[in-house]
Motif scaffolding. Sequence first.
Motif, PDB file in Angstrom:
ATOM      1  N   ASP A  22      39.193  50.174 -38.218  1.00  0.00           N
ATOM      2  CA  ASP A  22      38.165  49.682 -37.751  1.00  0.00           C
ATOM      3  C   ASP A  22      37.272  48.843 -38.626  1.00  0.00           C
ATOM      4  O   ASP A  22      36.484  49.644 -39.548  1.00  0.00           O
ATOM      5  CB  ASP A  22      37.261  50.863 -36.985  1.00  0.00           C
ATOM      6  N   GLY A  23      37.319  47.825 -38.966  1.00  0.00           N
ATOM      7  CA  GLY A  23      36.508  47.090 -40.087  1.00  0.00           C
ATOM      8  C   GLY A  23      37.140  45.930 -40.710  1.00  0.00           C
ATOM      9  O   GLY A  23      38.479  45.498 -40.345  1.00  0.00           O
ATOM     10  N   GLU A  24      36.618  45.210 -41.413  1.00  0.00           N
ATOM     11  CA  GLU A  24      37.261  43.919 -42.009  1.00  0.00           C
ATOM     12  C   GLU A  24      38.090  44.325 -43.162  1.00  0.00           C
ATOM     13  O   GLU A  24      38.117  45.177 -43.797  1.00  0.00           O
ATOM     14  CB  GLU A  24      35.931  43.264 -42.487  1.00  0.00           C
ATOM     15  N   LEU A  25      39.252  43.612 -43.111  1.00  0.00           N
ATOM     16  CA  LEU A  25      40.391  43.567 -44.118  1.00  0.00           C
ATOM     17  C   LEU A  25      40.392  42.148 -44.935  1.00  0.00           C
ATOM     18  O   LEU A  25      40.120  41.094 -44.361  1.00  0.00           O
ATOM     19  CB  LEU A  25      41.672  43.711 -43.496  1.00  0.00           C
ATOM     20  N   VAL A  26      40.438  42.716 -46.343  1.00  0.00           N
ATOM     21  CA  VAL A  26      40.588  41.253 -47.172  1.00  0.00           C
ATOM     22  C   VAL A  26      41.975  40.317 -46.693  1.00  0.00           C
ATOM     23  O   VAL A  26      41.651  39.013 -46.785  1.00  0.00           O
ATOM     24  CB  VAL A  26      40.830  41.540 -48.765  1.00  0.00           C
ATOM     25  N   GLY A  27      43.108  40.904 -46.718  1.00  0.00           N
ATOM     26  CA  GLY A  27      44.360  40.110 -46.310  1.00  0.00           C
ATOM     27  C   GLY A  27      45.331  41.051 -46.494  1.00  0.00           C
ATOM     28  O   GLY A  27      45.352  42.147 -46.349  1.00  0.00           O
ATOM     29  N   VAL A  28      46.520  40.284 -46.660  1.00  0.00           N
ATOM     30  CA  VAL A  28      47.932  40.921 -46.756  1.00  0.00           C
ATOM     31  C   VAL A  28      48.441  40.713 -48.156  1.00  0.00           C
ATOM     32  O   VAL A  28      48.798  39.436 -48.472  1.00  0.00           O
ATOM     33  CB  VAL A  28      48.465  40.711 -45.374  1.00  0.00           C
ATOM     34  N   GLY A  29      49.160  41.772 -48.749  1.00  0.00           N
ATOM     35  CA  GLY A  29      49.913  41.629 -49.940  1.00  0.00           C
ATOM     36  C   GLY A  29      51.255  42.010 -49.812  1.00  0.00           C
ATOM     37  O   GLY A  29      51.448  43.333 -48.818  1.00  0.00           O
ATOM     38  N   VAL A  30      52.108  41.239 -49.806  1.00  0.00           N
ATOM     39  CA  VAL A  30      53.511  41.567 -49.385  1.00  0.00           C
ATOM     40  C   VAL A  30      54.535  41.628 -50.916  1.00  0.00           C
ATOM     41  O   VAL A  30      54.645  40.902 -51.369  1.00  0.00           O
ATOM     42  CB  VAL A  30      54.263  40.522 -48.458  1.00  0.00           C
ATOM     43  N   GLY A  31      54.971  43.034 -50.868  1.00  0.00           N
ATOM     44  CA  GLY A  31      55.972  43.093 -52.132  1.00  0.00           C
ATOM     45  C   GLY A  31      57.522  43.243 -51.332  1.00  0.00           C
ATOM     46  O   GLY A  31      57.616  44.172 -50.826  1.00  0.00           O
ATOM     47  N   ALA A  32      58.479  42.597 -51.978  1.00  0.00           N
ATOM     48  CA  ALA A  32      59.811  42.484 -51.572  1.00  0.00           C
ATOM     49  C   ALA A  32      60.671  42.627 -52.534  1.00  0.00           C
ATOM     50  O   ALA A  32      60.608  42.019 -53.615  1.00  0.00           O
ATOM     51  CB  ALA A  32      60.106  41.090 -50.627  1.00  0.00           C
ATOM     52  N   ALA A  33      61.711  43.104 -52.140  1.00  0.00           N
ATOM     53  CA  ALA A  33      62.993  43.368 -53.129  1.00  0.00           C
ATOM     54  C   ALA A  33      63.783  41.841 -53.239  1.00  0.00           C
ATOM     55  O   ALA A  33      64.266  41.612 -52.233  1.00  0.00           O
ATOM     56  CB  ALA A  33      64.056  44.334 -52.812  1.00  0.00           C
ATOM     57  N   GLY A  34      63.450  41.130 -54.450  1.00  0.00           N
ATOM     58  CA  GLY A  34      64.145  39.851 -54.595  1.00  0.00           C
ATOM     59  C   GLY A  34      63.402  39.291 -56.011  1.00  0.00           C
ATOM     60  O   GLY A  34      62.343  39.493 -56.545  1.00  0.00           O
ATOM     61  N   TRP A  35      63.947  37.933 -55.984  1.00  0.00           N
ATOM     62  CA  TRP A  35      63.549  37.006 -57.113  1.00  0.00           C
ATOM     63  C   TRP A  35      62.641  36.062 -56.348  1.00  0.00           C
ATOM     64  O   TRP A  35      63.133  35.192 -55.601  1.00  0.00           O
ATOM     65  CB  TRP A  35      64.726  36.508 -57.795  1.00  0.00           C
ATOM     66  N   PHE A  36      61.592  35.977 -57.048  1.00  0.00           N
ATOM     67  CA  PHE A  36      60.550  34.937 -56.305  1.00  0.00           C
ATOM     68  C   PHE A  36      60.385  33.801 -57.411  1.00  0.00           C
ATOM     69  O   PHE A  36      60.534  34.106 -58.762  1.00  0.00           O
ATOM     70  CB  PHE A  36      59.295  35.496 -55.994  1.00  0.00           C
ATOM     71  N   ASP A  37      60.024  32.647 -57.053  1.00  0.00           N
ATOM     72  CA  ASP A  37      59.449  31.577 -57.868  1.00  0.00           C
ATOM     73  C   ASP A  37      58.264  32.175 -58.642  1.00  0.00           C
ATOM     74  O   ASP A  37      57.608  33.112 -58.076  1.00  0.00           O
ATOM     75  CB  ASP A  37      59.491  30.370 -57.457  1.00  0.00           C
ATOM     76  N   ARG A  38      57.671  31.217 -59.559  1.00  0.00           N
ATOM     77  CA  ARG A  38      56.270  31.642 -60.323  1.00  0.00           C
ATOM     78  C   ARG A  38      55.264  31.716 -59.383  1.00  0.00           C
ATOM     79  O   ARG A  38      54.442  32.635 -59.622  1.00  0.00           O
ATOM     80  CB  ARG A  38      56.074  30.763 -61.330  1.00  0.00           C
ATOM     81  N   THR A  39      55.134  30.969 -58.450  1.00  0.00           N
ATOM     82  CA  THR A  39      53.826  30.754 -57.613  1.00  0.00           C
ATOM     83  C   THR A  39      54.001  31.867 -56.594  1.00  0.00           C
ATOM     84  O   THR A  39      52.944  32.180 -55.919  1.00  0.00           O
ATOM     85  CB  THR A  39      53.982  29.633 -56.896  1.00  0.00           C
ATOM     86  N   GLY A  40      55.301  32.632 -56.278  1.00  0.00           N
ATOM     87  CA  GLY A  40      55.291  33.684 -55.217  1.00  0.00           C
ATOM     88  C   GLY A  40      55.378  32.923 -53.768  1.00  0.00           C
ATOM     89  O   GLY A  40      55.666  33.563 -52.730  1.00  0.00           O
ATOM     90  N   ASP A  41      55.657  31.523 -53.910  1.00  0.00           N
ATOM     91  CA  ASP A  41      55.843  30.947 -52.552  1.00  0.00           C
ATOM     92  C   ASP A  41      57.272  30.957 -52.007  1.00  0.00           C
ATOM     93  O   ASP A  41      57.441  30.980 -50.857  1.00  0.00           O
ATOM     94  CB  ASP A  41      55.317  29.424 -52.644  1.00  0.00           C
ATOM     95  N   THR A  42      58.089  31.120 -53.019  1.00  0.00           N
ATOM     96  CA  THR A  42      59.605  31.081 -52.373  1.00  0.00           C
ATOM     97  C   THR A  42      60.427  32.146 -52.979  1.00  0.00           C
ATOM     98  O   THR A  42      60.321  32.635 -54.104  1.00  0.00           O
ATOM     99  CB  THR A  42      60.249  29.737 -52.888  1.00  0.00           C
ATOM    100  N   VAL A  43      61.073  32.856 -51.930  1.00  0.00           N
ATOM    101  CA  VAL A  43      62.221  33.796 -52.490  1.00  0.00           C
ATOM    102  C   VAL A  43      63.247  33.140 -53.011  1.00  0.00           C
ATOM    103  O   VAL A  43      64.158  32.665 -51.839  1.00  0.00           O
ATOM    104  CB  VAL A  43      62.522  34.723 -51.313  1.00  0.00           C
ATOM    105  N   LEU A  44      63.759  33.048 -54.331  1.00  0.00           N
ATOM    106  CA  LEU A  44      64.827  32.470 -54.478  1.00  0.00           C
ATOM    107  C   LEU A  44      66.105  33.267 -54.141  1.00  0.00           C
ATOM    108  O   LEU A  44      66.952  32.497 -53.533  1.00  0.00           O
ATOM    109  CB  LEU A  44      64.819  32.196 -55.932  1.00  0.00           C
ATOM    110  N   PHE A  45      66.007  34.302 -53.923  1.00  0.00           N
ATOM    111  CA  PHE A  45      67.431  35.168 -53.724  1.00  0.00           C
ATOM    112  C   PHE A  45      66.917  36.655 -53.557  1.00  0.00           C
ATOM    113  O   PHE A  45      66.080  37.238 -54.284  1.00  0.00           O
ATOM    114  CB  PHE A  45      68.288  35.175 -54.943  1.00  0.00           C
ATOM    115  N   SER A  46      67.415  37.343 -52.543  1.00  0.00           N
ATOM    116  CA  SER A  46      67.325  38.845 -52.426  1.00  0.00           C
ATOM    117  C   SER A  46      68.765  39.497 -52.195  1.00  0.00           C
ATOM    118  O   SER A  46      69.304  39.135 -51.182  1.00  0.00           O
ATOM    119  CB  SER A  46      66.535  39.166 -50.842  1.00  0.00           C
TER     120      SER A  46
END
Length: 328
Positions: free
Chosen positions: A64-88
């Motif tokens: 019940d209230g405002e939320l800033v946003g969503v943070g997602v942590g996943a098992a895998g290799w990401f590019d530097r920007t976090g935009d792309t999962v290179l491999f999981s």
Amino acid sequence: MTPADVRELPALGIDIGGTKVAGGVVSPDGTILETARRATPGASVSDTEDAIAAVVEELAGAHDGELVGVGVGAAGWFDRTGDTVLFSPHLAWRNSTLRKDLGARLQRPLWVGNDADAAAWAEYRYGAAQGSDLALMITLGTGIGGGIVLDGRLRRGSHGVAGEWGHMRVVPDGRLCACGNRGCWEQYASGTALGQTAREVARTSPAAAALLLERVDCEPERLTGEHVARAAYDGDPLALELVTEVGYWLGQGIADLAAALDPEVVVIGGGVSVLGEMVLRPARERLDRALPGRGFRPGPRVVAAALGAQAGIVGAADLVRKAVAEGE
């Protein structure tokens, strides 16, 4: 909304592993207010994203209230920007545009990145690495992952894949690793390593492994690291010896990291870390013997993670809060 306002609001943190999508509503002080989870349908990208969306919707609906946003942590290799999962290794993502796809679906501010990076940030902000200028996180589970926090910033490396400590090669032509190389650190200092060594001993010296074999109906191939950990807690001499060996290799790897990076603190998390001092004590002893320049320089503190299995959720939530406050 000002950056100060953002920093006072809760955020959603999502931790995606090979078996579950776990999420929480996390307050600015790191407290988890609500939780939810779904099974991870790892063979399908779209089904995995469905599970993430379902957890987000459940948590947002319960809060019940405002939320800033969503943070997602996943098992895998990401590019530097976090935009792309290179491999999981345990999920279907291969060069997948996860941030774009989730952003379009969730319609909320989003941070996406490696789960061990999120855990490292959580320990720096709220846990065992608070106040350190250079902290390393080592997650001991099926393999070995980790993260780097330097001067108050999470460091992903030039290509986004820093902190994959498990694939440093410590034994030339050693055990074959899932990455394709031989002798990787995680083949000697992880839950998988603990189980593999137990199976090797049970096959070649069943009498020495008698207590362990009782746990699996005398079938060596069924032994896992979890069996060994439980046996060590019960005082099984062989299990204690195997855990000590994992600690030895852990300490050797930390000494190598200290030679390269000179951290102030090394935080040990992940499933194997529940063994506590049974694995940390031999790790520190080996570090003291293997640290380059020992006796003439300080080494890092080696400590257990403070936030346990919740670190990924807490860190991911704080990272999206930080990203929104800084306009990233």
